[in-house]
Write a protein that holds these residues in place. Structure first.
Motif, PDB file in Angstrom:
ATOM      1  N   VAL A   1      -1.788   1.841   6.184  1.00 35.27           N
ATOM      2  CA  VAL A   1      -2.369   0.938   5.191  1.00 35.27           C
ATOM      3  C   VAL A   1      -3.403   0.002   5.807  1.00 35.27           C
TER       4      VAL A   1
ATOM      5  N   GLY B   1       0.820  -1.221   0.000  1.00 30.37           N
ATOM      6  CA  GLY B   1       0.000   0.000   0.000  1.00 30.37           C
ATOM      7  C   GLY B   1       0.843   1.255   0.000  1.00 30.37           C
ATOM      8  N   SER B   2       1.776   1.334  -0.923  1.00 28.58           N
ATOM      9  CA  SER B   2       2.773   2.422  -0.910  1.00 28.58           C
ATOM     10  C   SER B   2       2.200   3.781  -1.239  1.00 28.58           C
ATOM     11  N   GLY B   3       0.979   3.836  -1.762  1.00 28.60           N
ATOM     12  CA  GLY B   3       0.386   5.133  -2.102  1.00 28.60           C
ATOM     13  C   GLY B   3       1.211   5.846  -3.154  1.00 28.60           C
TER      14      GLY B   3
ATOM     15  N   GLU C   1       0.900  -1.503  -4.686  1.00 30.46           N
ATOM     16  CA  GLU C   1      -0.176  -0.525  -4.509  1.00 30.46           C
ATOM     17  C   GLU C   1      -1.340  -0.923  -5.438  1.00 30.46           C
TER      18      GLU C   1
ATOM     19  N   LEU D   1      -0.863   4.260  -8.025  1.00 32.64           N
ATOM     20  CA  LEU D   1       0.234   3.532  -8.673  1.00 32.64           C
ATOM     21  C   LEU D   1       0.925   4.396  -9.729  1.00 32.64           C
TER      22      LEU D   1
END
Ligand SMILES: C[S@@+](CC[C@H](N)C(=O)[O-])C[C@H]1O[C@@H](n2cnc3c(N)ncnc32)[C@H](O)[C@@H]1O
Length: 203
Positions: free
Chosen positions: A103, A36-38, A57, A63
């Motif tokens: 996340v 969930g790196s955003g 993501e 993404l």
């Protein structure tokens, strides 16, 4: 959300979150997975010399921004993957560290996501986390979190205000090495309780 995210988080990053990210992520080493790196807010905080860094993501708009930031910060060395934390396509024991920041409030199933994070870690591997959570020891804030939950979830892409993420980590088999309860500064009380720390993959 993707368009507004970095701007909306700016004050928080400046007041406390940026420092928390730095203090946490300087502990990352070896093969690292971030879920969930955003837009990639953690990228500038990773130490040099990681063996590998895999960012995931599921949201296509996030993404897109993550790809641009990755190119700027890591020179295209690492590629992001478009998948959710509940179904990771990595073999058991693939990573030394897994990173989840803000996340587990948004995933559809924290227990499934945490089971996956536990599975892909090597024995002794570590989960590095910063998560906003249910208020503990403050019934008034907890009541407010529960009251606002349905609206907040709709406005903020499935973000849950009152999850007991600490307990979910224990249930998934993690053991805490460090665990701090802190508060975001400059945001409403219902969104300010945070847990941050390092949890190890238990046996
Ligand atoms: C509040 S943002 C946090 C982004 C970033 N980790 C950070 O620290 O700034 C929540 C992120 O979780 C992602 N997300 C939502 N559902 C998810 C899932 N099932 N698995 C992984 N990530 C998810 C969202 O798309 C969004 O990018």
């Amino acid at each position: 959300m993707a368009k507004l995210y970095d701007r909306a988080m700016g004050a928080l990053e400046h007041s406390c979150l940026g420092r928390w990210r730095s203090d946490l992520l300087c502990q990352a080493w070896g093969d690292v997975l971030e879920v969930g790196s955003g837009t990639g807010a953690n990228l500038i905080h990773y130490p040099d010399g990681l063996t590998s860094l895999v960012l995931t993501e599921p949201d296509p708009h996030m993404l897109g921004r993550l790809r641009i930031n990755l190119k700027a910060h890591q020179g295209g060395k690492f590629q992001p993957l478009g998948c959710g934390a509940e179904a990771l396509s990595f073999s058991d024991g693939s990573f030394d560290c897994v990173v989840a920041t803000l996340v587990l409030c948004s995933v559809s199933s924290p227990s499934e996501a945490l089971r996956e994070l536990h599975r892909v870690l090597r024995p002794g591997g570590r989960l590095l986390f910063i998560e906003h959570v249910a208020a503990q020891g403050c019934p008034r804030t907890l009541r407010m979190q529960r009251l606002l939950q349905p609206l907040w979830k709709r406005l903020c892409c499935n973000c849950h205000l009152a999850r007991d993420t600490q307990e979910a980590m224990v249930q998934a088999g993690f053991e805490f090495e460090t665990l701090e309860r802190v508060q975001f500064r400059g945001v409403p009380a219902f969104v300010s309780p945070v847990i941050k720390g390092v949890a190890q993959k238990g046996d």
